[in-house]
Design a protein around this motif. Sequence first.
Motif, mmCIF file in Angstrom:
data_model
loop_
_atom_site.group_PDB
_atom_site.id
_atom_site.type_symbol
_atom_site.label_atom_id
_atom_site.label_comp_id
_atom_site.label_asym_id
_atom_site.label_seq_id
_atom_site.Cartn_x
_atom_site.Cartn_y
_atom_site.Cartn_z
ATOM 1 N N CYS A 224 0.829 -1.206 0.000
ATOM 2 C CA CYS A 224 0.000 0.000 0.000
ATOM 3 C C CYS A 224 0.866 1.259 0.000
ATOM 4 O O CYS A 224 1.913 1.316 0.646
ATOM 5 N N GLY A 225 0.408 2.262 -0.728
ATOM 6 C CA GLY A 225 1.141 3.520 -0.796
ATOM 7 C C GLY A 225 0.667 4.533 0.226
ATOM 8 O O GLY A 225 1.353 5.515 0.488
ATOM 9 N N GLU A 226 -0.518 4.314 0.785
ATOM 10 C CA GLU A 226 -1.041 5.184 1.831
ATOM 11 C C GLU A 226 -1.900 4.354 2.769
ATOM 12 O O GLU A 226 -2.461 3.326 2.381
ATOM 13 N N ASP A 227 -1.965 4.794 4.011
ATOM 14 C CA ASP A 227 -2.780 4.078 4.985
ATOM 15 C C ASP A 227 -4.241 4.458 4.769
ATOM 16 O O ASP A 227 -4.584 5.644 4.695
ATOM 17 N N ILE A 228 -5.118 3.455 4.645
ATOM 18 C CA ILE A 228 -6.553 3.679 4.487
ATOM 19 C C ILE A 228 -7.238 3.098 5.715
ATOM 20 O O ILE A 228 -7.268 1.872 5.890
ATOM 21 N N PRO A 229 -7.767 3.933 6.609
ATOM 22 C CA PRO A 229 -8.340 3.432 7.859
ATOM 23 C C PRO A 229 -9.381 2.328 7.662
ATOM 24 O O PRO A 229 -9.438 1.396 8.467
ATOM 25 N N LEU A 230 -10.188 2.410 6.601
ATOM 26 C CA LEU A 230 -11.202 1.388 6.382
ATOM 27 C C LEU A 230 -10.572 0.025 6.142
ATOM 28 O O LEU A 230 -11.127 -1.013 6.533
ATOM 29 N N MET A 231 -9.409 -0.015 5.496
ATOM 30 C CA MET A 231 -8.728 -1.289 5.286
ATOM 31 C C MET A 231 -8.251 -1.871 6.617
ATOM 32 O O MET A 231 -8.308 -3.085 6.843
ATOM 33 N N ARG A 232 -7.761 -1.012 7.507
ATOM 34 C CA ARG A 232 -7.363 -1.487 8.834
ATOM 35 C C ARG A 232 -8.569 -2.007 9.600
ATOM 36 O O ARG A 232 -8.500 -3.030 10.285
ATOM 37 N N LEU A 233 -9.684 -1.291 9.501
ATOM 38 C CA LEU A 233 -10.905 -1.715 10.177
ATOM 39 C C LEU A 233 -11.372 -3.060 9.635
ATOM 40 O O LEU A 233 -11.752 -3.962 10.401
ATOM 41 N N ALA A 234 -11.355 -3.210 8.301
ATOM 42 C CA ALA A 234 -11.787 -4.473 7.686
ATOM 43 C C ALA A 234 -10.892 -5.627 8.116
ATOM 44 O O ALA A 234 -11.372 -6.720 8.427
ATOM 45 N N ALA A 235 -9.574 -5.401 8.133
ATOM 46 C CA ALA A 235 -8.650 -6.460 8.549
ATOM 47 C C ALA A 235 -8.916 -6.865 9.995
ATOM 48 O O ALA A 235 -8.882 -8.054 10.343
ATOM 49 N N HIS A 236 -9.169 -5.871 10.859
ATOM 50 C CA HIS A 236 -9.478 -6.174 12.259
ATOM 51 C C HIS A 236 -10.778 -6.959 12.358
ATOM 52 O O HIS A 236 -10.874 -7.945 13.104
ATOM 53 N N TRP A 237 -11.793 -6.553 11.603
ATOM 54 C CA TRP A 237 -13.084 -7.255 11.616
ATOM 55 C C TRP A 237 -12.914 -8.695 11.141
ATOM 56 O O TRP A 237 -13.474 -9.628 11.741
ATOM 57 N N LEU A 238 -12.157 -8.887 10.093
ATOM 58 C CA LEU A 238 -11.932 -10.241 9.578
ATOM 59 C C LEU A 238 -11.230 -11.113 10.614
ATOM 60 O O LEU A 238 -11.536 -12.305 10.759
ATOM 61 N N ARG A 239 -10.307 -10.535 11.339
ATOM 62 C CA ARG A 239 -9.550 -11.322 12.322
ATOM 63 C C ARG A 239 -10.396 -11.661 13.544
ATOM 64 O O ARG A 239 -10.228 -12.719 14.143
ATOM 65 N N THR A 240 -11.291 -10.773 13.926
ATOM 66 C CA THR A 240 -12.074 -10.997 15.143
ATOM 67 C C THR A 240 -13.385 -11.734 14.881
ATOM 68 O O THR A 240 -14.082 -12.083 15.836
ATOM 69 N N ASN A 241 -13.716 -11.971 13.622
ATOM 70 C CA ASN A 241 -14.978 -12.657 13.290
ATOM 71 C C ASN A 241 -14.756 -13.926 12.468
ATOM 72 O O ASN A 241 -15.648 -14.352 11.730
ATOM 73 N N MET A 242 -13.589 -14.543 12.594
ATOM 74 C CA MET A 242 -13.272 -15.711 11.777
ATOM 75 C C MET A 242 -14.241 -16.859 12.067
ATOM 76 O O MET A 242 -14.315 -17.330 13.203
ATOM 77 N N PRO A 243 -14.995 -17.334 11.055
ATOM 78 C CA PRO A 243 -15.920 -18.445 11.278
ATOM 79 C C PRO A 243 -15.187 -19.781 11.205
ATOM 80 O O PRO A 243 -14.403 -20.014 10.274
ATOM 81 N N PRO A 244 -15.397 -20.684 12.153
ATOM 82 C CA PRO A 244 -14.748 -21.995 12.087
ATOM 83 C C PRO A 244 -15.173 -22.754 10.830
ATOM 84 O O PRO A 244 -16.329 -22.675 10.403
ATOM 85 N N VAL A 245 -14.242 -23.470 10.229
ATOM 86 C CA VAL A 245 -14.521 -24.288 9.046
ATOM 87 C C VAL A 245 -14.861 -25.688 9.518
ATOM 88 O O VAL A 245 -14.053 -26.340 10.188
ATOM 89 N N GLU A 246 -16.070 -26.157 9.179
ATOM 90 C CA GLU A 246 -16.501 -27.470 9.648
ATOM 91 C C GLU A 246 -16.143 -28.578 8.658
ATOM 92 O O GLU A 246 -16.123 -29.753 9.011
ATOM 93 N N ARG A 247 -15.834 -28.170 7.399
ATOM 94 C CA ARG A 247 -15.453 -29.128 6.361
ATOM 95 C C ARG A 247 -14.468 -28.447 5.427
ATOM 96 O O ARG A 247 -14.807 -27.460 4.778
ATOM 97 N N LEU A 248 -13.252 -28.964 5.364
ATOM 98 C CA LEU A 248 -12.230 -28.369 4.511
ATOM 99 C C LEU A 248 -12.436 -28.791 3.057
ATOM 100 O O LEU A 248 -12.717 -29.962 2.782
ATOM 101 N N SER A 249 -12.277 -27.853 2.159
ATOM 102 C CA SER A 249 -12.409 -28.101 0.725
ATOM 103 C C SER A 249 -11.269 -27.418 -0.012
ATOM 104 O O SER A 249 -10.661 -26.477 0.503
ATOM 105 N N ILE A 250 -11.010 -27.889 -1.235
ATOM 106 C CA ILE A 250 -10.187 -27.089 -2.136
ATOM 107 C C ILE A 250 -11.029 -25.892 -2.559
ATOM 108 O O ILE A 250 -12.164 -26.038 -3.010
ATOM 109 N N VAL A 251 -10.480 -24.712 -2.388
ATOM 110 C CA VAL A 251 -11.127 -23.477 -2.813
ATOM 111 C C VAL A 251 -10.384 -22.984 -4.050
ATOM 112 O O VAL A 251 -9.156 -22.850 -4.030
ATOM 113 N N HIS A 252 -11.111 -22.733 -5.135
ATOM 114 C CA HIS A 252 -10.479 -22.258 -6.368
ATOM 115 C C HIS A 252 -9.907 -20.864 -6.175
ATOM 116 O O HIS A 252 -8.788 -20.565 -6.595
#
Length: 411
Positions: free
Chosen positions: A246-274
């Motif tokens: 990134c060439g500049e800090d975008i607060p929304l990207m930091r917020l999204a990354a934090h949200w993704l990390r704190t809301n990780m849903p458990p995977v009940e069945r692993l698959s190959i994801v394309h």
Amino acid sequence: MVSPAVPLFARPHLASVDKDAPSESWIEYLRRRYPTESELDRVLNRRQRNRATSRYTPPTLDTLTTAVTAILSDRLDEPFTVSDGRWLSGGASKLQMAFTLDWVAPGTGRTRTPLVLRMEPAESMVETSRLREFQVIKAFQGMVPVPPVYWLDAQAEHLPYPGLVYGMVAGSTKPSAASVGVSGLGTNLGPQLRGPLAQQMVRHLAAIHTFDFTNADLDAFDRPELGTQSVEWAVNWWSRAWDEDCGEDIPLMRLAAHWLRTNMPPVERLSIVHGDFRTGNYLFTEHDRKVTAILDWELARIGDRHQDLAWIAAPAFGHLAEDGATFLASGLLPTDQLYADYERISGLSVDPQRLHYYRVFNAFSIAVLALGTGYRIAGGAKTHQDITVAWLIGIGSSMLHEIHQLLETGA
């Protein structure tokens, strides 16, 4: 949030970070902060360490023909010739050359085989592993339509950059009457093609997700445990790419990354994801309306099927039907029908909450590519597609808007 394993005092001072010539301390800091799969770590490290010196220099067809000849000399015992080298257009990520190989094919005898060299530029729109791409395509041969893969130069021993050789497959990514544009971004297949292609693509997606990969030769893929491990690896992958590029800090990207990390849903069945399953990444023949090959497996990983299900229905890849009101996922079929058909064919459920999570994840990853990596490689003269990549940067603002809506509304 900085990982507890990386104390704040260990973080290099951001004012001193030169992302066009990253220091070893910066690279090691990002590795510790964002642990991910070993092969992905390797290619990201390689990119960072080459960044200051490896500008893209357009290779000639003669150069690539000579390199392909050197690869095959190491692998073939019988005499062969490589001819008719020509560029293939399309795509913003990899450089591709078509050629013809006159050789003694196993079980066939002397024959002429049309082939494709798929190779990275100095830096790609998305930095991935040719070894992983080679392995996953090979694993699915006979399971879903994929091009046959032949040879690999994963460490660029002969090629200017890592590459693989696969078979040429008949077909196109869009109808012959379609207007010129980037295939897959709102491509209108038309009513005659739409139905047959939709049926096949749902069936193929179900086959990918139900494939038993446990005995497949996929040693370039780390095997996550059930739970959130595969999700964390993926979030770390894209978070690291954002910090690298990134060439500049975008607060929304930091917020999204934090949200993704704190809301990780458990995977009940692993698959190959394309990882990039949509119109534009498969070939079809118009005369019989048949899907002939699923392409661009470079983002494949072991994870949650909902990532693909959210991706194929992303707003960027679809358009409205002729009634002006019905949204067609990837230009194929209404989203509700897509998920109902998928559940019926695969026997797997579609969870709305996990779909929502991966809508945010997918929009975040596209924003990383557009506003981070695309900006960095176009400005640094690292790619053969600098004009296309610069154009794709414009998608970034719409991805930020989508992330904002998804986080605000929760739907």
